[in-house]
Design a protein around this motif. Structure first.
Motif, PDB file in Angstrom:
ATOM      1  N   HIS A 119       0.824  -1.207   0.000  1.00 52.70           N
ATOM      2  CA  HIS A 119       0.000   0.000   0.000  1.00 52.70           C
ATOM      3  C   HIS A 119       0.853   1.249   0.000  1.00 52.70           C
ATOM      4  N   SER A 120       0.328   2.298  -0.586  1.00 50.56           N
ATOM      5  CA  SER A 120       1.051   3.561  -0.567  1.00 50.56           C
ATOM      6  C   SER A 120       0.786   4.246   0.776  1.00 50.56           C
ATOM      7  N   VAL A 121       1.578   5.273   1.043  1.00 47.00           N
ATOM      8  CA  VAL A 121       1.388   6.038   2.265  1.00 47.00           C
ATOM      9  C   VAL A 121      -0.051   6.534   2.367  1.00 47.00           C
ATOM     10  N   ALA A 122      -0.555   7.031   1.245  1.00 51.73           N
ATOM     11  CA  ALA A 122      -1.918   7.560   1.268  1.00 51.73           C
ATOM     12  C   ALA A 122      -2.934   6.473   1.607  1.00 51.73           C
ATOM     13  N   ASP A 123      -2.741   5.294   1.006  1.00 47.32           N
ATOM     14  CA  ASP A 123      -3.657   4.193   1.296  1.00 47.32           C
ATOM     15  C   ASP A 123      -3.594   3.814   2.763  1.00 47.32           C
ATOM     16  N   ILE A 124      -2.384   3.822   3.299  1.00 44.33           N
ATOM     17  CA  ILE A 124      -2.224   3.429   4.699  1.00 44.33           C
ATOM     18  C   ILE A 124      -2.967   4.393   5.621  1.00 44.33           C
ATOM     19  N   VAL A 125      -2.736   5.657   5.373  1.00 47.49           N
ATOM     20  CA  VAL A 125      -3.360   6.646   6.251  1.00 47.49           C
ATOM     21  C   VAL A 125      -4.881   6.620   6.100  1.00 47.49           C
ATOM     22  N   ALA A 126      -5.324   6.391   4.870  1.00 45.60           N
ATOM     23  CA  ALA A 126      -6.767   6.436   4.628  1.00 45.60           C
ATOM     24  C   ALA A 126      -7.476   5.160   5.074  1.00 45.60           C
ATOM     25  N   GLY A 127      -6.703   4.117   5.384  1.00 46.81           N
ATOM     26  CA  GLY A 127      -7.306   2.825   5.734  1.00 46.81           C
ATOM     27  C   GLY A 127      -8.443   2.926   6.725  1.00 46.81           C
ATOM     28  N   PRO A 128      -8.185   3.435   7.934  1.00 42.73           N
ATOM     29  CA  PRO A 128      -9.258   3.513   8.934  1.00 42.73           C
ATOM     30  C   PRO A 128     -10.412   4.410   8.493  1.00 42.73           C
ATOM     31  N   ILE A 129     -10.089   5.481   7.759  1.00 44.84           N
ATOM     32  CA  ILE A 129     -11.174   6.395   7.333  1.00 44.84           C
ATOM     33  C   ILE A 129     -12.132   5.653   6.417  1.00 44.84           C
ATOM     34  N   ARG A 130     -11.587   4.817   5.567  1.00 44.14           N
ATOM     35  CA  ARG A 130     -12.435   4.067   4.639  1.00 44.14           C
ATOM     36  C   ARG A 130     -13.361   3.151   5.404  1.00 44.14           C
ATOM     37  N   SER A 131     -12.847   2.628   6.541  1.00 45.68           N
ATOM     38  CA  SER A 131     -13.698   1.730   7.314  1.00 45.68           C
ATOM     39  C   SER A 131     -14.766   2.491   8.080  1.00 45.68           C
ATOM     40  N   PHE A 132     -14.419   3.713   8.465  1.00 45.79           N
ATOM     41  CA  PHE A 132     -15.371   4.507   9.254  1.00 45.79           C
ATOM     42  C   PHE A 132     -15.587   5.866   8.602  1.00 45.79           C
ATOM     43  N   PRO A 133     -16.277   5.871   7.474  1.00 50.71           N
ATOM     44  CA  PRO A 133     -16.444   7.149   6.771  1.00 50.71           C
ATOM     45  C   PRO A 133     -17.125   8.205   7.658  1.00 50.71           C
ATOM     46  N   ASP A 134     -17.941   7.747   8.626  1.00 50.73           N
ATOM     47  CA  ASP A 134     -18.621   8.715   9.502  1.00 50.73           C
ATOM     48  C   ASP A 134     -17.645   9.560  10.293  1.00 50.73           C
ATOM     49  N   ARG A 135     -16.500   8.981  10.579  1.00 51.04           N
ATOM     50  CA  ARG A 135     -15.542   9.671  11.428  1.00 51.04           C
ATOM     51  C   ARG A 135     -14.815  10.767  10.664  1.00 51.04           C
ATOM     52  N   CYS A 136     -15.092  10.874   9.403  1.00 52.00           N
ATOM     53  CA  CYS A 136     -14.374  11.870   8.609  1.00 52.00           C
ATOM     54  C   CYS A 136     -15.329  12.526   7.646  1.00 52.00           C
ATOM     55  N   PRO A 137     -15.863  13.650   8.041  1.00 56.83           N
ATOM     56  CA  PRO A 137     -16.882  14.289   7.204  1.00 56.83           C
ATOM     57  C   PRO A 137     -16.313  14.843   5.897  1.00 56.83           C
ATOM     58  N   THR A 138     -15.044  15.152   5.872  1.00 55.54           N
ATOM     59  CA  THR A 138     -14.503  15.775   4.660  1.00 55.54           C
ATOM     60  C   THR A 138     -14.072  14.721   3.655  1.00 55.54           C
ATOM     61  N   ASP A 139     -13.562  15.228   2.534  1.00 50.63           N
ATOM     62  CA  ASP A 139     -13.065  14.357   1.484  1.00 50.63           C
ATOM     63  C   ASP A 139     -11.856  13.574   1.990  1.00 50.63           C
ATOM     64  N   VAL A 140     -11.794  12.310   1.642  1.00 50.68           N
ATOM     65  CA  VAL A 140     -10.740  11.449   2.150  1.00 50.68           C
ATOM     66  C   VAL A 140      -9.358  11.973   1.771  1.00 50.68           C
ATOM     67  N   ASP A 141      -9.190  12.330   0.500  1.00 48.94           N
ATOM     68  CA  ASP A 141      -7.881  12.794   0.046  1.00 48.94           C
ATOM     69  C   ASP A 141      -7.445  14.036   0.811  1.00 48.94           C
ATOM     70  N   ASP A 142      -8.401  14.937   1.013  1.00 49.12           N
ATOM     71  CA  ASP A 142      -8.057  16.165   1.749  1.00 49.12           C
ATOM     72  C   ASP A 142      -7.618  15.832   3.162  1.00 49.12           C
ATOM     73  N   ARG A 143      -8.374  14.908   3.752  1.00 52.83           N
ATOM     74  CA  ARG A 143      -8.088  14.530   5.127  1.00 52.83           C
ATOM     75  C   ARG A 143      -6.685  13.923   5.219  1.00 52.83           C
ATOM     76  N   VAL A 144      -6.326  13.086   4.243  1.00 57.09           N
ATOM     77  CA  VAL A 144      -5.002  12.466   4.246  1.00 57.09           C
ATOM     78  C   VAL A 144      -3.924  13.544   4.159  1.00 57.09           C
ATOM     79  N   GLN A 145      -4.133  14.493   3.267  1.00 57.97           N
ATOM     80  CA  GLN A 145      -3.151  15.587   3.125  1.00 57.97           C
ATOM     81  C   GLN A 145      -3.023  16.344   4.444  1.00 57.97           C
ATOM     82  N   GLU A 146      -4.158  16.575   5.064  1.00 56.48           N
ATOM     83  CA  GLU A 146      -4.174  17.337   6.307  1.00 56.48           C
ATOM     84  C   GLU A 146      -3.392  16.597   7.393  1.00 56.48           C
TER      85      GLU A 146
END
Ligand SMILES: Nc1ncnc2c1ncn2[C@@H]1O[C@H](COP(=O)(O)OP(=O)(O)OP(=O)(O)O)[C@@H](O)[C@H]1O
Ligand SMILES: Nc1ncnc2c1ncn2[C@@H]1O[C@H](COP(=O)(O)OP(=O)(O)OP(=O)(O)O)[C@@H](O)[C@H]1O
Ligand SMILES: [Mg+2]
Ligand SMILES: [Mg+2]
Lengths: 547, 329, 274, 514
Positions: D381-408
């Protein structure tokens, strides 16, 4: 020399032949006694490639349970019969273990005078008891003998003394002499075991059988080879080659490879391998005519095939030359009679020859209509038939293709032999065309089971579609009951005429036999004709030499 | 470990039973009347229908399937595989006699493919995918890929003609010379060509690719970099580190290729006249000789199960994580 | 940034392989409609005619049938067998392997037992038994071959996943709340993919080859339905008498197909399927 | 006197598929025999790459230019065994997972022609490991144990030059002191040259003869320790020194209880002092026990009746010697391992009672930063995929766009967004650690479990990451269990602490807020 001009009675004729043959046998025996000394055969080894070795050994082991045809490989090396079939005389039965025989005038009692001084491979003397034992064992239903049907006419077998055997029949039966050429087994070895109820195949005897023939059992390596040693006490004289090895080859391609590698002295190949073995160093290819006829059985109960004219027309339309050229390297012969290449063949089948015009005319006569596109139809429906095949898909394809070229739709359905035949035995009504193969290797009577109305599948015959023609039946019955050569020939001529006018088969072609034989081997003599699986190759194996 | 092996063995018996029952039932599904089939082959032609009835009663063919299976199983446990449905000869001897040659051939074939796969796969995995080395890689891949593109029977036929007939380096068939006694030397002489062909024609390609894939990946693993830093020679890195870890999928694959080998050596056995089980099975299959098929199933089942067990144990030895995973679950 | 690892469709070898496969399929589907020679017609030309002989671009076989027509229509049967069998094997094998490696231990136990049991049934017995129940043809050949080709896939998937399962990144994904299917299909399967795809590509090849072998044994697609397998079997002998084209035509077709699937597998492996 | 190590104009370029990373841009460095040179610098500045270049442990994608000589031998061409050795930054990954530690040691001995009979126990003893640790597989050891095993592997052949890349990050002060003392004696007696890479300035102060400071692939300053520390010339050096957190020792904290019996013997009342009194703990372990059966009958009671209760927003430090069971405790708390006995509760619910689906839906509550991040990343997995892993499982926990959240998140832990497409093994040690933190924070958990989360970060980053966590705790009420051996972040981060030893809680202490 089958053109016997003797016009005396049947029994006289047979006796003469027997006497002649006896003389021949004596001469041969004389010649052979010198052969080993001259040829320096001592230490030589004959190596033969054989297909279905395991089956042959299995059958040879329970030899009496098998017609000589099936066990021929083992039987001709190891065993003798009362009579043997002489390929040089049109398979006439000539004396073997019997020195001579007589037939009563009514054709019901056969008396055999046995040869003296014959011993089994284990040294025991051969006596009439052995013959009585073998024939009775073959007739005993408990032994499930394959020969039982051939011997059905036998009512009793007795041995008045050690040198004589009397076989009585319940009705005159011309082919009986052929049936009596089956291999004789030793009573002193096999008798007690069978009496104890052991099935033939499981006897101790079967693991190392003992015969009277030119070669003796040495060792069997299943799936690989059978080792045989020359019998020094063979009554015709010890064979010139001291060892014989039968090597299993899975198919003709592999036989060709082992020939090319120089590992075997002789083997049979089919037309497809000719290109591989022709011009092979140290080997010669011998092509022998055959009685092996390929045919298409016709379901005469099918509405499309009811009309004999249609069946004749199909014979006219099939392209036999294509079959011969494509499958037999041009070496087969068109078959217009089921008795082709036998002593009783006539030219009665000429009207079945390939002739598109005649065939077309016949079909039109039968009410078939040829469309502008060349396709036939009956009552407005395009003709379309199935051709079932269980063993020769290439034949089926060429036949189907040649009939399609003539505007007759044919779809080939192939499968495994046992599947397709199983279906056929279970219910023939779903079939229209069906590939068949048959032949009359030793006695023309073998076609009885193909044409006689009584020889239906249910009755144990091979008349798959219950073909019934009174003239054919009468001729076949007649041929069984007359015992003189000419009388039989006449009856078979009648049969051929009737069968040609009302064909049960599309007769195709014969497949010749190709033997590849090492130049080192001498003494091999082919029979006139050969038949599928029934090879009379070895009939004079004791005379072969190897340099 | 011992416990584990014993446990595995204890599960083998029911497993073989399942296999037997499965095969028995499957063969029972085959259309056609077995009594008719037996009668047909005994008579060498259309059988006498009353005989068929007799046979049916005699062989108990009308009994329900479980009863027949039980009877058969009882015999097998006593070492009796019954009589051939074709010629009535006892089957046990034939099957047992064919087992030795089959084990010899498949064992050698496996050895060829494993050793060859290791050697060639490692070579491919180590060569860079650029420059002239690319040609060598491609060459090896193409060569071992033969088994993907050419069916074993063709490889066998081709090998037979090239090496036995044209070049004459090896005998063209059998397990011993015609008429000569069987010796170790002559058996080996007859074994080499079919064994190599079996190895190359069946598993070499898969094994080479599995190893190559593993080696390529492992060569840049951190622990390999570490080994390099410790001045461990490249040869040792490959043999002790990389191959060991890349061999894991191969070992798993060997287990499943056992059946393939045992049952699959048929082509080679047929072409080379090798008197083994595969050949027996092919002939029995073509004859629909149910008794022989069942016997072959049981015997080759035993061989395969033993092979699988060995592969499993080996896997645990090579990869301790597997053992630990097993111990904790 | 892809959500799931993707096949690297942009890479040249992958493009080549996919195009190649598509072309082969297209030829098999459309070819017979375009070519007017009848693949079943014997003596359509002289037997064993060399390529380029009048009207026979690829020559004829020993029965004088047009090879081009046969090979083109044979692709229908063979490609169906190869692709369908490997697809079934890949899907069934992966699912079962995953279930075994990640499911409760009794499930693993039983699956391993079943796989072991099935792998001990020799190929031929399976073929014969299934053949006895199913009529011969393409569909039954697919079933027969699929019945045992999923086994190696399942085994490899299971072995891979077992050795991956204990790794920390899986633990991390679990803590990260990855769903079971995400762990399975997002982490375990892709990591197991290289050897699995290698095996699957072998399965495709094996299926096409096994079809040939079945034909050789007379247990495969009946010769009346041309397939690369039975064309090859018909041709095996001809090559020794100088007719190399009979063998070359189906062999080339088989080799091309297998090269394409092999290339796909190699590429997915090299790029880690991502 | 000739140099023990001489690096001339070293360049290391890493060729990735789309880009080329210039990790080292012309480094020259000399070290005289017997000297100890500290290589310091911000995370990602190229320290490990220099070390790898010297020892030939570069990744496949690397292209090297420049000359490196060790004891006058050009190691670019050939490296005689036993000349130079390196202890890897991430020791866990440096071992072949299918072999035991001792096997590796023996292998090194054989390659260098050293008799393993003495060398092997000596090396293990030098790093404070027993023989039983030698016969263990690397994954059976605790973080500090593998790290020391890695060090043992480097010194077992007594190389002329030892390169140690962050080899004490997982060690508690006591163990660290022991190991360094013995290592010091060893290197002195064999006049080994040591180049060590570290972020730990205390260690530098104590141990280095000279210091080289790296930044962005170059050495920006190099000099004697005393001079450089007292009068840093380069701005980067100054920044590093300034951002240092004051050194802290355990004595500084106020003990509240001691002995496992007191800490764990009674009900929650004993352990629950502090913020958690009266409220349902968000996370609780009751009398948990965990035993591992290792190789050769090695049996480890990793946890032995441990109680721990974490109230909402409570921030607890767990300290203790290497191998005392800290990581195991965290893994139990995170419900990725089952206790042999005892229970783990999340928000009052027993984890063992939850079915799989329920447990999964709760996972976001408890997130963990692993001690060895490399092994905890999916290598594909890429760094982005790794960081986004939990967000993908719990989209509720992240109201914003996934990519933006990863950058943040990457920004928050000080990572360049360009790293997003990289694979984990293409990062420096400190970069990986920050990725792990970003991943754990991505779903804003209720409890954050940190296992040595800042050990590989330079002083600068360490401070900012600690501040980040501390801020999140304060703003979001996130609770924290913080395993560490470096006590300096505690005053900033924790309210109370626990001391573990041999699988037991032996002491508790109160941290006074600053
Ligand atoms: N899978 C395992 N098999 C065997 N022993 C293990 C395993 N995991 C951990 N241990 C042992 O359990 C003990 C506790 O390990 P743990 O990882 O919890 O220690 P730790 O307190 O985190 O140490 P460190 O500070 O060094 O990371 C150690 O002695 C370790 O060797
Ligand atoms: N395998 C790799 N592929 C590509 N880039 C890499 C690779 N390994 C490291 N890098 C990059 O090279 C640069 C230098 O890395 P290096 O590991 O030397 O850093 P470091 O100084 O050791 O940092 P840290 O203190 O965080 O360990 C970093 O930007 C890192 O992202
Ligand atoms: Mg680093
Ligand atoms: Mg730890």
């Amino acid at each position: 020399g089958s053109d016997d001009e003797d016009d005396a009675g049947a029994s006289a004729s047979e006796s003469d032949v027997a006497a002649e043959a006896e003389a021949d046998g004596a001469e041969e025996a004389d010649g052979d006694e010198e052969a080993p000394a001259e040829g320096g055969g001592e230490g030589e080894r004959l190596i033969v490639g054989v297909q279905f070795l395991d089956d042959f050994v299995g059958a040879g082991v329970a030899g009496f349970a098998t017609p000589p045809a099936y066990s021929s490989v083992i039987a001709q090396f190891m065993f003798d019969g009362l009579l043997e079939l002489d390929p040089t005389q049109g398979y006439l039965p000539v004396p073997d273990l019997a020195e001579s025989f007589e037939v009563s005038d009514d054709g019901l009692v056969y008396t055999f005078d046995l040869r003296d001084g014959v011993t089994w491979h284990d040294g025991e003397a051969f006596t009439s008891e052995d013959v009585v034992f073998t024939l009775n064992a073959a007739l005993d239903p408990a032994n499930q003998a394959r020969t039982a049907a051939d011997l059905a006419a036998v009512s009793s077998v007795t041995a008045p003394d050690d040198d004589t055997v009397v076989v009585e029949l319940s009705r005159p039966f011309a082919p009986i002499l052929q049936s009596l050429s089956l291999a004789i087994h030793p009573e002193h070895l096999l008798g007690p075991e069978l009496a104890a109820g052991t099935p033939p195949g499981e006897t101790e005897y079967a693991a190392a059988p003992v015969g009277t023939g030119p070669y003796m059992w040495n060792e069997y390596r299943p799936g690989e080879q059978l080792l045989l040693d020359a019998n020094p006490d063979y009554y015709k004289g010890a064979p010139a080659i001291s060892e014989a090895v039968l090597v299993a080859v899975a198919d003709y391609d592999i036989a060709a490879a082992r020939l090319a590698a120089g590992e075997i002295d002789l083997s049979e190949v089919s037309g497809a391998q000719l290109g591989l073995v022709e011009g092979l160093d140290g080997y010669a290819v011998n092509t022998v005519r055959s009685t092996n006829v390929f045919a298409i059985a016709l379901n005469i109960e099918d509405p499309l095939l009811e009309d004999p004219r249609v069946r004749i027309a199909l014979n006219n339309l099939v392209d036999r030359q294509a079959l011969i050229d494509l499958l037999e390297a041009g070496l087969g012969e068109p078959a217009l009679s089921p008795l082709i290449n036998t002593s009783v063949e006539t030219d009665a089948g000429a009207s079945l020859a390939t002739d598109v015009e005649a065939g077309t005319a016949l079909l039109e006569e039968a009410g078939w209509v040829k469309g502008d596109d060349g396709a036939w139809s009956v009552d407005g429906t395009p003709v379309s038939m199935t051709l079932h095949d269980g063993f020769a898909p290439q034949i089926a394809e060429v036949v189907a293709s040649s009939l399609r070229d003539q505007g007759i739709g044919v779809e080939v359905i192939t499968g495994q032999y046992s599947d397709i035949f199983g279906q056929l035995f279970a219910d023939p009504s779903g079939f229209q065309l069906f590939t068949y193969s048959f032949g009359a290797p030793t006695d023309p009577d073998s076609i009885y089971i193909l044409f006689h109305s009584q020889a239906t599948l249910a009755n144990g015959g091979f008349n798959a579609f219950a073909y019934a023609n009174d003239d054919v039946d009468a001729a076949l019955d007649q041929a069984r009951s007359v015992t003189d050569v000419d009388g039989r020939a006449e009856a078979y001529a009648d049969f051929q005429e009737a069968a040609t006018a009302d064909p049960a088969y599309i007769l195709l072609h014969t497949a010749p036999v190709h033997m590849v034989i090492s130049d080192e081997l001498g003494g091999w003599e082919p029979g006139l004709v050969e038949y599928q699986f029934v090879r009379f190759l070895w009939w004079n194996v004791e005379e072969w030499t190897k340099s | 470990m011992t416990r584990y092996i014993l446990g595995r063995i204890a599960t083998l018996v029911p497993m073989l039973l399942v296999v037997c029952a499965l095969t028995f039932a499957l063969l029972d599904l085959a259309p056609g009347d077995p009594a008719l089939r037996i009668a047909t082959s005994l008579a060498g032609g259309p059988p006498d229908l009353s005989r068929v009835e007799d046979l049916r009663v005699e062989l108990g063919l009308d009994d329900p399937l479980p009863v027949r299976f039980g009877r058969w199983l009882g015999d097998v446990v006593q070492g009796d595989f019954g009589r051939s449905a074709i010629d009535g000869s006892p089957v046990t001897e034939r099957v047992v006699g064919a087992l030795g040659p089959t084990l010899l051939l498949t064992g050698s074939g496996l050895l060829v493919s494993v050793l060859g796969g290791l050697l060639l796969g490692t070579t491919v995995g180590l060569l860079p995918d650029r420059g002239p080395a690319r040609l060598v890689r491609g060459g090896i891949m193409a060569m071992t890929g033969v088994s993907f593109v050419v069916p074993t029977f063709l490889v066998a036929l081709g090998g037979l003609w090239l090496f036995a007939v044209i070049l004459g380096w090896f005998p063209a068939g059998g397990i011993s010379d015609p008429g000569e006694p069987r010796t170790i030397a002559s058996t080996l002489e007859h074994l080499i060509l079919p064994a190599v062909i079996l190895g190359v024609g069946t598993n070499l390609g898969v094994f080479t690719r599995l190893i190559a894939a593993g080696v390529e990946e492992q060569m840049d693993a951190e622990f390999v970099r570490n080994a390099r830093s410790r001045s461990i020679g490249p040869r040792r890195i490959v043999s002790a580190h990389v191959v060991r870890t890349s061999i894991i999928p191969l070992v798993a694959q060997v287990g499943s290729s056992m059946a393939y080998l045992v049952g699959g050596a048929y082509a080679v056995e047929v072409v080379f006249g090798w008197p083994g089980l595969g050949r027996l099975a092919v002939e029995a299959a073509q004859d629909q000789d149910v008794t022989v098929i069942l016997a072959v199933t049981v015997i080759s089942g035993l061989v395969v199960v033993a092979g699988n067990l060995a592969a499993d144990v080996l896997l645990g030895v090579i990869d301790p994580r597997v053992l630990i995973a097993r111990r904790t679950t | 940034m892809g959500r799931h690892p993707r096949l690297p469709t942009g890479r040249l070898p992958v493009v080549v392989a996919l195009t190649g496969l598509a072309a082969l399929v297209l030829i098999a589907v459309v070819g017979p409609l375009v070519i007017d020679a009848d693949p079943l017609r014997t003596a359509a030309g002289p037997p064993n005619a060399a390529p380029g002989t009048e009207g026979h671009l690829l020559g004829t076989d020993s029965l004088g049938r047009d090879l081009l027509a046969r090979v083109v229509i044979g692709g229908r049967a063979s490609l169906t067998v190869g692709l369908a069998v490997s697809a079934i094997a890949l899907v069934v094998g992966s699912l079962v392997g995953l279930a075994a490696a990640t499911g409760p231990s009794w499930l693993d136990w039983s699956i391993v037992r079943v796989i072991d049991a099935l792998t001990t049934v020799p190929f031929l017995v399976l073929v014969l038994a299934l053949r006895a129940v199913l009529p011969p043809g393409v569909a039954s050949t697919v079933l027969v071959l699929a019945a045992f080709t999923w086994l190696p896939v399942a085994r490899v998937v299971r072995a891979q996943v077992l050795s991956l399962r204990g790794r920390l990144f899986v633990e991390a994904a679990v803590i990260g709340g990855a769903s079971r299917s995400r762990v399975l299909f997002g982490h375990l399967l892709p990591n197991a993919a290289p050897p699995v795809l290698a095996v699957a590509s072998a399965v495709c090849a094996e299926a096409i080859i096994a079809e040939t072998t079945l034909s050789w044994l007379g247990l495969g697609i009946p010769p009346t339905t041309p397939s690369w397998g039975n064309i090859l079997v018909d041709a095996q002998r001809e090559i020794l008498i100088g007719n190399w084209w009979s063998l070359a035509a189906p062999a080339t077709a088989i080799a091309l197909t297998i090269a394409c699937t092999g290339l796909l597998a190699t590429q997915s492996r090299r790029t880690g399927f991502a | 006197m000739s140099s023990a190590l001489s690096i001339r104009d070293l360049h290391v370029d890493l060729h990735l598929r789309r880009t080329t990373v210039e990790a080292v841009k012309g480094v020259s460095l000399d070290a005289l025999p017997g000297r100890r040179v500290a290589l310091v610098g911000p995370s990602g500045s190229g320290k490990s790459m220099v070390a790898r270049a010297v020892t030939g442990a570069l990744p496949r994608s690397a292209r090297v230019r420049g000359a490196i000589e060790v004891d006058g031998v050009d190691v670019g061409a050939k490296r005689p065994a036993g000349l130079v050795a390196m202890a890897f930054q991430e020791a866990a990954a440096a071992f072949n997972p299918t072999r035991t530690v001792a096997w590796h040691l023996r292998e090194s001995c054989r390659a260098a022609g050293v008799d393993p009979v003495d060398a092997l126990p000596d090396a293990l003893a030098a790093v404070g490991l027993a023989d039983e640790h030698g016969s263990a597989y690397p994954f059976e050891l605790s973080g500090g144990q593998v790290q020391r095993a890695g060090l043992a592997l480097a010194i077992v052949t007594s190389p002329r030059l030892l390169i140690a890349d962050e080899v004490t990050t997982a060690l508690d002060n006591e163990t660290e002191t022991e190991v360094l003392d013995r290592l010091g004696a060893l290197t002195r007696s064999r006049s080994m040259t040591v180049v060590f890479v570290t972020h730990d300035l205390a260690l530098v102060e104590r141990w280095a003869d000279e210091i080289a400071v790296m930044d962005d692939g170059r050495i920006v300053e190099h000099g004697e320790r005393a001079g450089l520390l007292s009068a840093p010339a380069h701005a980067k050096t100054r920044a590093l020194l300034e951002s240092r957190m004051p050194t802290v020792t355990l004595d500084r904290f106020r003990p509240t209880a001691n002995g496992a019996t007191e800490a764990g013997g009674d009900d929650a009342g004993t352990t629950g002092d502090g913020a958690a009194v009266g409220e349902t703990p968000v996370l609780e372990a009751q009398a948990v026990t965990k035993r591992f059966d290792g190789q050769r009958g090695r049996r480890v009671d990793a946890l032995d009746g441990v109680h721990l209760s974490v109230g909402p927003g409570e921030r607890i430090a767990v300290v203790g010697r290497s191998g005392s069971g800290k990581t195991t405790l965290l893994r139990l708390l995170a419900a990725v391992e089952r206790p042999d006995a005892g229970t783990v509760c999340w928000g009052g619910e027993e984890v063992a009672d939850l079915d799989r689906r329920a447990l999964r839906s709760q996972r976001w509550r408890v997130q963990m930063v692993f001690q060895s991040p490399l092994a905890a990343f999916d290598p594909r997995h890429s760094v982005a995929d790794i960081v986004a892993g939990p967000i993908r499982s719990f989209p509720d926990r992240c109201p914003t766009d996934v990519d933006d959240r990863v950058q943040e998140l990457l920004g928050a832990v000080g990572l360049d967004p360009d790293l997003a497409p990289r694979r984990p093994d293409q990062l420096s040690g400190g970069q990986r650690q920050r990725v792990a933190i970003a991943r754990a924070l991505s779903v804003e958990p209720e409890v954050l479990l940190c296992d040595e989360p800042v050990s590989s970060l330079d002083a600068n980053l360490r401070r900012s990451v600690v501040e980040l966590i501390s801020r999140l705790c304060a703003e979001r009420g996130m609770a924290l269990v913080f395993v560490t051996h470096d006590l300096s972040p505690l005053p900033l981060l924790c309210q109370r602490g626990l001391v573990m030893d041999h699988g037991r809680l032996v002491e508790q202490f109160q941290v006074d807020a600053r």
